[in-house]
Motif scaffolding. Structure first.
Motif, short mmCIF file in Angstrom:
data_model
loop_
_atom_site.label_atom_id
_atom_site.label_comp_id
_atom_site.label_asym_id
_atom_site.label_seq_id
_atom_site.Cartn_x
_atom_site.Cartn_y
_atom_site.Cartn_z
N ALA A 111 17.76 -34.87 51.25
CA ALA A 111 16.84 -34.22 51.03
C ALA A 111 17.06 -32.43 51.08
CB ALA A 111 15.63 -34.93 51.25
N GLU A 112 16.45 -32.30 52.56
CA GLU A 112 17.01 -30.71 52.12
C GLU A 112 17.48 -30.50 51.75
OE1 GLU A 112 17.45 -30.95 57.25
OE2 GLU A 112 14.83 -30.44 57.17
N ALA A 113 19.41 -31.08 52.05
CA ALA A 113 20.57 -30.17 50.57
C ALA A 113 20.59 -30.57 49.52
CB ALA A 113 22.22 -31.66 51.50
N GLN A 114 19.57 -31.29 49.45
CA GLN A 114 19.08 -31.56 47.71
C GLN A 114 18.47 -30.67 47.42
OE1 GLN A 114 18.49 -35.36 46.38
NE2 GLN A 114 18.43 -34.34 44.28
N ALA A 115 17.09 -29.91 47.86
CA ALA A 115 16.41 -29.31 48.11
C ALA A 115 16.89 -28.09 48.14
CB ALA A 115 14.63 -29.17 48.93
N GLU A 116 18.03 -27.32 48.91
CA GLU A 116 18.61 -26.67 49.67
C GLU A 116 19.31 -26.48 48.21
OE1 GLU A 116 22.07 -24.01 52.14
OE2 GLU A 116 20.61 -26.15 53.17
N ALA A 117 19.99 -26.96 47.88
CA ALA A 117 20.90 -26.59 46.36
C ALA A 117 19.89 -26.16 45.29
CB ALA A 117 21.58 -27.79 46.40
N GLN A 118 19.29 -27.04 45.19
CA GLN A 118 17.72 -26.38 43.90
C GLN A 118 17.68 -25.52 44.12
OE1 GLN A 118 15.18 -30.34 44.10
NE2 GLN A 118 16.55 -31.43 42.76
N VAL A 119 16.97 -24.95 45.04
CA VAL A 119 16.41 -23.82 45.35
C VAL A 119 17.84 -22.50 45.10
CG1 VAL A 119 15.80 -22.46 47.24
CG2 VAL A 119 14.69 -24.23 47.23
N ARG A 120 19.16 -22.67 45.49
CA ARG A 120 19.83 -21.37 45.55
C ARG A 120 19.95 -21.98 43.93
NH1 ARG A 120 24.65 -22.24 50.33
NH2 ARG A 120 23.70 -22.25 51.60
N ALA A 121 20.21 -22.91 43.14
CA ALA A 121 20.66 -22.97 41.77
C ALA A 121 19.10 -22.05 41.15
CB ALA A 121 20.60 -24.41 40.59
N ALA A 122 17.61 -22.17 41.90
CA ALA A 122 16.67 -21.81 40.88
C ALA A 122 16.94 -20.19 41.30
CB ALA A 122 15.45 -21.64 40.99
N ALA A 123 17.29 -20.30 42.16
CA ALA A 123 17.50 -18.26 42.63
C ALA A 123 18.64 -18.12 41.77
CB ALA A 123 17.58 -17.92 44.17
N ALA A 124 19.65 -18.61 41.76
CA ALA A 124 20.36 -17.83 41.13
C ALA A 124 20.21 -17.90 39.42
CB ALA A 124 22.36 -18.96 41.13
N ASP A 125 19.74 -18.57 39.06
CA ASP A 125 19.61 -18.85 37.43
C ASP A 125 18.17 -17.53 37.57
OD1 ASP A 125 20.94 -20.79 37.13
OD2 ASP A 125 19.35 -22.36 36.62
N ALA A 126 17.95 -17.30 38.36
CA ALA A 126 16.47 -15.90 38.62
C ALA A 126 17.65 -14.83 38.39
CB ALA A 126 15.57 -16.18 39.53
N ALA A 127 18.64 -14.91 39.14
CA ALA A 127 19.26 -13.33 39.62
C ALA A 127 19.68 -13.31 38.34
CB ALA A 127 19.91 -13.78 40.40
N VAL A 128 20.39 -14.49 37.45
CA VAL A 128 21.26 -14.04 36.18
C VAL A 128 20.34 -13.32 35.11
CG1 VAL A 128 22.14 -15.06 34.76
CG2 VAL A 128 22.76 -15.84 36.96
N LYS A 129 18.65 -14.18 35.05
CA LYS A 129 18.44 -13.54 34.29
C LYS A 129 18.04 -12.17 34.67
CE LYS A 129 17.16 -18.39 32.71
NZ LYS A 129 16.00 -19.14 32.08
N VAL A 130 17.45 -12.01 35.72
CA VAL A 130 16.99 -11.32 36.04
C VAL A 130 17.98 -9.55 35.52
CG1 VAL A 130 15.92 -9.22 37.64
CG2 VAL A 130 15.19 -11.63 37.47
N SER A 131 19.02 -10.34 36.20
CA SER A 131 20.35 -8.42 35.58
C SER A 131 20.36 -9.38 34.63
CB SER A 131 21.95 -9.55 36.54
OG SER A 131 21.85 -9.56 38.23
N GLU A 132 20.40 -9.79 33.87
CA GLU A 132 20.90 -9.82 32.34
C GLU A 132 19.98 -9.01 31.70
OE1 GLU A 132 21.20 -13.08 28.54
OE2 GLU A 132 20.52 -13.67 30.41
N THR A 133 18.66 -9.08 32.17
CA THR A 133 17.13 -8.51 31.31
C THR A 133 18.16 -6.81 31.48
OG1 THR A 133 16.17 -10.45 31.78
CG2 THR A 133 15.30 -8.11 31.54
N ILE A 134 18.09 -6.88 33.84
CA ILE A 134 18.15 -5.35 33.13
C ILE A 134 18.87 -4.32 33.01
CG2 ILE A 134 18.75 -4.05 35.08
CD1 ILE A 134 16.46 -5.93 37.51
N LEU A 135 20.18 -5.54 32.62
CA LEU A 135 21.99 -4.84 32.21
C LEU A 135 21.89 -4.43 30.57
CD1 LEU A 135 24.17 -6.50 33.95
CD2 LEU A 135 23.94 -4.19 34.33
N ARG A 136 20.57 -5.14 29.53
CA ARG A 136 20.75 -5.27 28.66
C ARG A 136 19.48 -4.60 28.58
NH1 ARG A 136 19.67 -10.89 26.34
NH2 ARG A 136 22.11 -12.16 26.50
N GLU A 137 19.04 -4.32 28.95
CA GLU A 137 17.99 -2.59 28.72
C GLU A 137 18.60 -1.38 28.98
OE1 GLU A 137 14.25 -2.89 31.48
OE2 GLU A 137 13.40 -4.53 30.54
#
Length: 161
Positions: A111-137
């Protein structure tokens, strides 16, 4: 000499002589002998019965001692069996608890590994969206769009790895 005592003595001697001639003494001795034999036989029988009773008593005591020893052995065996069963039950319980603990720890780690993977995936998605938004601007045009897509793909790949 012709006194009453004398005549009693004479009568007694005559009586004894007549009794001896008639065989009274042999009958008396035979009666006494038969009575002595009967008493001796009864004494022998009593002695035999006493010895037999002593043998029965000794056998009873021996059997009682054997029964007591057997009962003690049975109690000791039952006590050992109960102790063995208790130890075996305790060991099984410990093994069961160890298995359940290991399974729980495994599930927790999973469960810890799964939660960690989910947190990393969510963080990666958030980082990508933030980066995408910043770069577009900040960047404009087709070259900027291609650069953003390539960069975002690379960021996603690295964050998920």
């Amino acid at each position: 000499m012709l006194t009453a005592e004398f005549w009693v003595l004479v009568a007694f001697v005559v009586f004894l002589a007549l009794a001896a001639k008639a065989g009274a003494f042999s009958a008396m001795t035979k009666g006494l002998d038969s009575r002595a034999k009967r008493v001796r036989h009864e004494l022998d029988e009593a002695k035999r019965l006493r010895e037999e009773a002593a043998a029965v008593l000794a056998d009873y005591k021996r059997r009682r001692t054997e029964a007591e020893k057997e009962a003690e052995a049975i109690v000791a065996s039952a006590r050992q069996e109960a102790e063995r069963a208790a130890a075996e039950g305790h060991q099984r319980l410990n093994e069961f608890v160890a298995r359940r603990t290991k399974a729980a720890e495994s599930k927790i780690a999973q469960a810890e590994a799964q939660a960690e993977a989910q947190v990393r995936a969510a963080a990666a998605d958030a980082a990508v969206k933030v980066s995408e938004t910043i770069l577009r601007e900040r960047m404009q045009g087709d070259a900027a769009q291609n650069l953003i897509r390539a960069s975002l793909g690379e960021v996603r790949t690295r964050l998920r790895a």
